[in-house]
Enzyme design. Structure first.
Site, PDB file in Angstrom:
ATOM      1  N   ILE A  20      23.756  26.155  11.853  1.00  0.00           N
ATOM      2  CA  ILE A  20      23.962  26.974  13.044  1.00  0.00           C
ATOM      3  C   ILE A  20      25.456  27.117  13.299  1.00  0.00           C
ATOM      4  O   ILE A  20      26.144  26.134  13.593  1.00  0.00           O
ATOM      5  CB  ILE A  20      23.298  26.354  14.291  1.00  0.00           C
ATOM      6  CG1 ILE A  20      21.825  26.015  14.035  1.00  0.00           C
ATOM      7  CG2 ILE A  20      23.433  27.279  15.493  1.00  0.00           C
ATOM      8  CD1 ILE A  20      21.130  25.339  15.194  1.00  0.00           C
ATOM      9  N   THR A  21      25.975  28.352  13.188  1.00  0.00           N
ATOM     10  CA  THR A  21      27.363  28.570  13.579  1.00  0.00           C
ATOM     11  C   THR A  21      27.424  28.610  15.103  1.00  0.00           C
ATOM     12  O   THR A  21      26.526  29.128  15.759  1.00  0.00           O
ATOM     13  CB  THR A  21      27.920  29.885  13.000  1.00  0.00           C
ATOM     14  OG1 THR A  21      27.270  30.992  13.610  1.00  0.00           O
ATOM     15  CG2 THR A  21      27.706  29.943  11.488  1.00  0.00           C
ATOM     16  N   GLY A  22      28.476  28.039  15.658  1.00  0.00           N
ATOM     17  CA  GLY A  22      28.568  27.992  17.111  1.00  0.00           C
ATOM     18  C   GLY A  22      27.522  27.100  17.736  1.00  0.00           C
ATOM     19  O   GLY A  22      27.169  27.271  18.909  1.00  0.00           O
ATOM     20  N   ASN A  24      27.765  24.240  18.786  1.00  0.00           N
ATOM     21  CA  ASN A  24      28.340  23.227  19.673  1.00  0.00           C
ATOM     22  C   ASN A  24      28.215  23.582  21.144  1.00  0.00           C
ATOM     23  O   ASN A  24      28.524  22.766  22.014  1.00  0.00           O
ATOM     24  CB  ASN A  24      29.818  23.028  19.336  1.00  0.00           C
ATOM     25  CG  ASN A  24      30.620  24.306  19.510  1.00  0.00           C
ATOM     26  OD1 ASN A  24      30.382  25.275  18.790  1.00  0.00           O
ATOM     27  ND2 ASN A  24      31.550  24.325  20.445  1.00  0.00           N
ATOM     28  N   SER A  25      27.764  24.819  21.459  1.00  0.00           N
ATOM     29  CA  SER A  25      27.681  25.204  22.868  1.00  0.00           C
ATOM     30  C   SER A  25      26.682  26.341  23.043  1.00  0.00           C
ATOM     31  O   SER A  25      26.231  26.959  22.077  1.00  0.00           O
ATOM     32  CB  SER A  25      29.059  25.656  23.387  1.00  0.00           C
ATOM     33  OG  SER A  25      29.499  26.808  22.691  1.00  0.00           O
ATOM     34  N   GLY A  26      26.345  26.626  24.289  1.00  0.00           N
ATOM     35  CA  GLY A  26      25.534  27.782  24.632  1.00  0.00           C
ATOM     36  C   GLY A  26      24.190  27.841  23.942  1.00  0.00           C
ATOM     37  O   GLY A  26      23.502  26.827  23.753  1.00  0.00           O
ATOM     38  N   TYR A 173      33.526  45.169  20.895  1.00  0.00           N
ATOM     39  CA  TYR A 173      32.430  44.204  20.939  1.00  0.00           C
ATOM     40  C   TYR A 173      31.096  44.883  20.654  1.00  0.00           C
ATOM     41  O   TYR A 173      30.282  44.386  19.855  1.00  0.00           O
ATOM     42  CB  TYR A 173      32.390  43.521  22.310  1.00  0.00           C
ATOM     43  CG  TYR A 173      31.216  42.593  22.498  1.00  0.00           C
ATOM     44  CD1 TYR A 173      31.230  41.312  21.947  1.00  0.00           C
ATOM     45  CD2 TYR A 173      30.095  42.998  23.224  1.00  0.00           C
ATOM     46  CE1 TYR A 173      30.149  40.458  22.111  1.00  0.00           C
ATOM     47  CE2 TYR A 173      29.012  42.148  23.387  1.00  0.00           C
ATOM     48  CZ  TYR A 173      29.049  40.881  22.838  1.00  0.00           C
ATOM     49  OH  TYR A 173      27.973  40.043  22.988  1.00  0.00           O
TER      50      TYR A 173
END
Length: 289
Positions: A20-22, A24-26, A173
């Site tokens: 899982i990239t990212g 560490n949060s959310g 974005y």
């Protein structure tokens, strides 16, 4: 507010490896907790080692699983992506589920390779990562690639004269999120019959830490807006978890999912010719041989 579904599938993932990239949060962190609870081996890919270590400790505690670790990855640096993949392929014999979750909001900033931060991280970094790890995904088949996108894709179309940048950061974005959708669709077509399924997921508008890239005043304003209108990270993770475990989701390879079910895209976001053209352009931009 529309009521969102929760995953009811109780499938276990023992023996499976999830990157899982990212994570560490959310939404990424909530997804890591949910899948670790189901017995999966979780690898959190994050550019900040200290944040990753804290997250791993919290994920272990919440999931009651010790089978969680982290690896350093900076999606804003293509050399880091290549180094990460080389290290991963040497150490890990399986990759059952790749979740491209890390993302950058609409900020005016640049990656180490000269791309806009939005397009470089949200699309190109994950594009290169997925391609370099594709051999392991095929070896571990049936496997899945889940790429997070956003319903804001509908506000922009791709400009192949300048994929990288738009004068308005929000539109950059939006383009990156549209690129995520095309990428997911083309990946499904290219790996058809090879045991790799691909899904694009809109998790909803989530109460997460994306506002940390903005001014104090904007953060305070958005905290109020998020509290009133956005969903929790736990709810935001539900559709990601659904696409990771559901047999029903597997029937919709290349699909776009919202609220734990397939959703309809705008016609321009289903253009196979544009998806193929973006894939080829992305290969050139990341110098993928």
């Amino acid at each position: 507010m529309k009521r969102r579904r929760y995953v009811t599938d109780v499938k276990r993932l023992d023996g499976k490896t999830v990157l899982i990239t990212g994570g560490n949060s959310g939404v990424g962190k909530e997804t890591a907790v949910a899948l670790a609870t189901r017995g999966a081996r979780i690898i959190v890919a994050c550019r900040d080692p200290e944040k990753a270590r804290r997250a791993v400790t919290e994920i272990r505690l919440q999931s009651r699983s010790l089978n969680v670790c982290h690896m350093d990855l900076d999606l804003a640096n293509l050399s880091s992506v290549r180094g990460f993949c080389k290290d991963f392929l040497q150490k890990e014999k399986r990759l059952d589920i790749l979740i491209n979750c890390a993302g950058m909001p609409s900020v005016l900033d640049w990656t180490d390779d000269g791309f806009s931060m939005c397009f470089g991280v949200n699309h190109l970094g994950h594009f290169l990562l997925t391609n370099l790890l594709l051999p392991r995904l095929k070896e571990s088949a049936p496997s899945r690639v889940i790429t997070l996108t956003c319903s804001s894709y509908k506000y922009q179309k791709l400009d192949f004269q300048d994929l990288n940048y738009n004068l308005l950061p929000f539109f950059t974005y939006c383009r990156s999120k549209l690129a995520n959708i095309y990428f997911s669709q083309e990946l499904a077509r290219l790996t058809e019959g090879k045991g790799v399924s691909s899904f694009a997921v809109h998790p909803g508008f989530v109460q997460s830490g994306w506002t940390s890239h903005y001014s104090f005043l904007f953060r305070m304003l958005m905290q109020v807006v998020m509290w009133m209108f956005f969903v929790s990270t736990e709810i935001g993770a539900q559709t990601v978890v659904y696409c990771a475990v559901s047999d029903e989701a597997a029937k919709h390879n290349g699909g776009y999912f919202v609220d734990c079910r397939p959703a309809v895209l705008r016609p321009f976001a289903r253009d196979e010719g544009v998806a193929k053209k973006l894939w080829e352009a992305s290969e050139r931009l990341v110098k993928l041989a």
